[in-house]
Design a protein around this motif. Structure first.
Motif, PDB file in Angstrom:
ATOM      1  N   ASP A   1      47.888  -7.862  -2.129  1.00  0.00           N
ATOM      2  CA  ASP A   1      47.039  -8.479  -1.112  1.00  0.00           C
ATOM      3  C   ASP A   1      47.301  -9.969  -0.971  1.00  0.00           C
ATOM      4  O   ASP A   1      47.184 -10.546   0.114  1.00  0.00           O
ATOM      5  CB  ASP A   1      45.563  -8.289  -1.469  1.00  0.00           C
ATOM      6  CG  ASP A   1      45.210  -6.814  -1.571  1.00  0.00           C
ATOM      7  OD1 ASP A   1      45.892  -5.995  -0.894  1.00  0.00           O
ATOM      8  OD2 ASP A   1      44.288  -6.463  -2.330  1.00  0.00           O
ATOM      9  N   ILE A   2      47.626 -10.587  -2.077  1.00  0.00           N
ATOM     10  CA  ILE A   2      47.759 -12.045  -2.065  1.00  0.00           C
ATOM     11  C   ILE A   2      48.611 -12.484  -3.259  1.00  0.00           C
ATOM     12  O   ILE A   2      48.597 -11.837  -4.309  1.00  0.00           O
ATOM     13  CB  ILE A   2      46.342 -12.684  -2.103  1.00  0.00           C
ATOM     14  CG1 ILE A   2      46.390 -14.162  -1.740  1.00  0.00           C
ATOM     15  CG2 ILE A   2      45.679 -12.476  -3.467  1.00  0.00           C
ATOM     16  CD1 ILE A   2      45.031 -14.692  -1.300  1.00  0.00           C
TER      17      ILE A   2
ATOM     18  N   ALA B   1      55.082 -15.954   2.414  1.00  0.00           N
ATOM     19  CA  ALA B   1      53.749 -16.547   2.465  1.00  0.00           C
ATOM     20  C   ALA B   1      53.817 -17.917   3.125  1.00  0.00           C
ATOM     21  O   ALA B   1      54.505 -18.818   2.638  1.00  0.00           O
ATOM     22  CB  ALA B   1      53.180 -16.672   1.053  1.00  0.00           C
TER      23      ALA B   1
ATOM     24  N   CYS C   1      44.654 -16.721   3.939  1.00  0.00           N
ATOM     25  CA  CYS C   1      45.642 -17.141   2.947  1.00  0.00           C
ATOM     26  C   CYS C   1      46.587 -16.004   2.552  1.00  0.00           C
ATOM     27  O   CYS C   1      46.162 -14.876   2.333  1.00  0.00           O
ATOM     28  CB  CYS C   1      44.953 -17.629   1.675  1.00  0.00           C
ATOM     29  SG  CYS C   1      43.877 -19.028   1.947  1.00  0.00           S
ATOM     30  N   ASP C   2      47.868 -16.363   2.431  1.00  0.00           N
ATOM     31  CA  ASP C   2      48.845 -15.418   1.903  1.00  0.00           C
ATOM     32  C   ASP C   2      49.022 -15.619   0.404  1.00  0.00           C
ATOM     33  O   ASP C   2      49.511 -14.754  -0.298  1.00  0.00           O
ATOM     34  CB  ASP C   2      50.197 -15.631   2.587  1.00  0.00           C
ATOM     35  CG  ASP C   2      50.062 -15.613   4.100  1.00  0.00           C
ATOM     36  OD1 ASP C   2      49.368 -14.714   4.613  1.00  0.00           O
ATOM     37  OD2 ASP C   2      50.625 -16.510   4.755  1.00  0.00           O
TER      38      ASP C   2
ATOM     39  N   ARG D   1      50.785 -19.385   4.574  1.00  0.00           N
ATOM     40  CA  ARG D   1      49.484 -20.046   4.427  1.00  0.00           C
ATOM     41  C   ARG D   1      49.106 -20.028   2.951  1.00  0.00           C
ATOM     42  O   ARG D   1      48.640 -19.035   2.413  1.00  0.00           O
ATOM     43  CB  ARG D   1      48.462 -19.314   5.284  1.00  0.00           C
ATOM     44  CG  ARG D   1      48.863 -19.321   6.786  1.00  0.00           C
ATOM     45  CD  ARG D   1      48.040 -18.362   7.584  1.00  0.00           C
ATOM     46  NE  ARG D   1      48.119 -17.018   7.024  1.00  0.00           N
ATOM     47  CZ  ARG D   1      47.392 -15.993   7.452  1.00  0.00           C
ATOM     48  NH1 ARG D   1      46.522 -16.140   8.431  1.00  0.00           N
ATOM     49  NH2 ARG D   1      47.516 -14.800   6.887  1.00  0.00           N
TER      50      ARG D   1
END
Lengths: 342, 342
Positions: free
Chosen positions: B276-277, B184, B248-249, B186
DNA sequence: TTGAAAGCGCTAACAC
DNA sequence: GTGTTAGCGCTTTCAA
């Protein structure tokens, strides 16, 4: 290290200690007694010098401390944590400070803490007694001697202390009624010490619900243990290893920590909740709604207990008439996945 | 209501108050000074009468109270709950009582509580300051005046108070290093007030980790907010509605409550964590490991903070040399599902 | 409008 | 071995 005294102020303003005391306590009917000029000078100097009254010296003559002692088993338990928070809030708005002490569920430190609390001449004491009856004579002695004492969360049956407790018979009854309604007739109950009001009441609710449903009470399904996660874990494990778990539709813990231990043991054994077996707790801990399988439990209204305790204590302190010596507040069921397949 | 005094005992045993005091304080070198018979008689009578020394009267002459004041924003926060527990435990073994007060993150009640704590002439004060710098002069004044004061959990940069804090730069750095290592780059950071040491340090760790990884710092991903669940929820929701969430990650909260709010918002929007995140928090609240998606977070060692605070405070009280005025204890990463797809 | 004096319960220095 | 005395910081009559 050394504080400013009334005398220091008196010397600076060339007045007597008595006058300074009058002004700083606002007891002079706001200027009736002390001249406007002197009063303002005193106020000014006391501010400049950072005067802070010595409450200990004051109690010697007034007999009051504006401190309340709170003695609980363990503030890490959610319920006591919440009660402490709300009680502290109430007290501080009323100008009281809180002296907090722990008994760790043990009558020995409990007695010791009570003694030092008394030596500080607090205006009142709130205690959630440790399990066991050892200190009943002490509680009697202090309440007989006129020190305002209110028992919280737990009481002693047959004794007439002021107390505020949750109605766990009702809460537990509703809980088990619900479990029975989910089709579970054979319910194991991993409980604590049946000498304590907490266990006693929750067991009574269990009994009542079964009785009402016409389900025979099976002593072998009521398992005595402690109040911690590991207790639930160990007892549930025993149940599993002995194969007795096959005979159970549900396993209930005397509180949520125990229930969490039960869940752990069941999961470890590959059992699914609620598909294979139902689980419930008591107390609605902070984690209970967020578990992998959210836990059905009973919510004890900590803030209401705190409020009632506060009011009752104030009534006793002010010598007002008290209608009910032992107040019970009712609990509410929290149905979640652990007993609810739908 | 009225307590037994030394004089009451003295009268009964036909001795002077001084003698009784000597015996009851064990200050007579154990029988060297007072006769065996009288001593035993005094002990016996004092027990019969339930004598409890008046500590307030005692402080007037000894200048000591054996009370420590603890002022925290909110005992319902897990970290303060734990610290209070452990500190209370330590103190009581050392013969100290604990006066507990709340500031509710507000400098106004904070000041008021400090004043009454001082008026009780406590032997020392531990405070986890409310956000904001308003009371720095007050803290300065009291520590200059010689009252032992130790700041806990939060400090004021540039000031030289005794303090015990967790190393949140390190904790946060490790956390974000881990998140970056999960691919990740971002990372949105929903933070609190950057004026407070808490937010400042966690942000610094964030910055460091990004820098090390060669990821540019994006101001638009650092979102100022509060410290509660609803803050996380609202900010995450804004992120979602504005579509910025696509960029965003990962989304991180300044603490676990905020992270919980973030999770809620994401789930509500149908987003999956961690697929997803990624999501992370800080503080390892009791619920964090048990969430539907267990939360990656950083554990602050409350019991170590309590122990260090205790020792430091005792050093200050006893006038011992203190090697480090501001102690930092390190945090440890708790990697859980919310950032760990495997 | 203000002050002197007593006393709260205790400790500590010193005298006997 | 034990008592006398003074004093801690404050409040509270009572008198001036």
């Amino acid at each position: 290290m050394s504080y400013v005294t009334l005398e220091d102020i008196a010397r600076q303003v060339h007045k007597s200690v008595a006058t300074v005391s009058q002004v700083l306590n606002g007891k002079d009917g706001n200027g009736i007694r002390v001249g406007k000029e002197t009063r303002e000078k005193i106020l000014k100097v006391s501010r400049e010098l950072n005067y802070r009254p010595n409450y200990n010296a004051r109690q010697l003559v007034t007999k009051g401390t504006k401190v309340i002692g709170l003695l609980i088993p363990d503030i890490m338990q959610m319920f006591f944590n919440e009660v402490t928070y709300h009680l502290s809030r109430r007290l501080s708005t009323a100008g009281y400070d809180l002296l907090l002490a722990h008994s760790y569920e043990d009558p020995v430190p409990e007695k010791r803490e009570i003694e030092t609390i008394l030596s500080r001449r607090v205006d009142g004491i709130v205690v959630a007694p440790a399990c066991g009856k050892e200190n009943i004579p002490l509680f009697k002695e202090i309440s007989d001697s006129g020190v305002p004492l209110v028992l919280m969360d737990r009481y002693f049956s047959g004794e007439s202390f002021y107390s505020v407790t949750t109605d766990d018979v009702q809460g537990s009854y509703e809980l088990f009624k619900h479990i029975v309604s989910r089709g579970a007739g054979r319910i194991a109950f991993i409980s604590g010490n049946p000498d304590t009001s907490v266990t006693m009441e929750r067991l009574e609710g269990y009994r009542l619900a079964l009785e009402e449903a016409g389900i025979p009470y099976r002593g072998d399904l009521v398992i005595k243990s402690g109040y911690f996660q590991k207790d639930g874990y160990e007892r549930a494990k025993t149940l599993i290893q002995s194969g007795k778990i096959q005979e159970c539709d549900a396993v209930s813990g005397v509180n949520d920590s125990v229930a969490l231990g039960i869940l752990e043991a069941l999961w470890e054994a590959g059992l699914k909740v609620p598909e294979d077996i139902l689980v419930s707790g008591y107390g609605d801990e902070r984690f209970s709604g967020y578990l992998g399988c959210p836990l059905t439990t009973v919510r004890q209204p900590a803030s209401e207990v705190a409020d009632r305790t506060y009011s009752l204590l104030m009534d006793v302190i002010k010598g007002r008439d008290v209608l009910t010596k032992d107040i019970k507040v009712s609990c509410s069921l929290r149905i979640r996945e652990s007993t609810d397949g739908s």
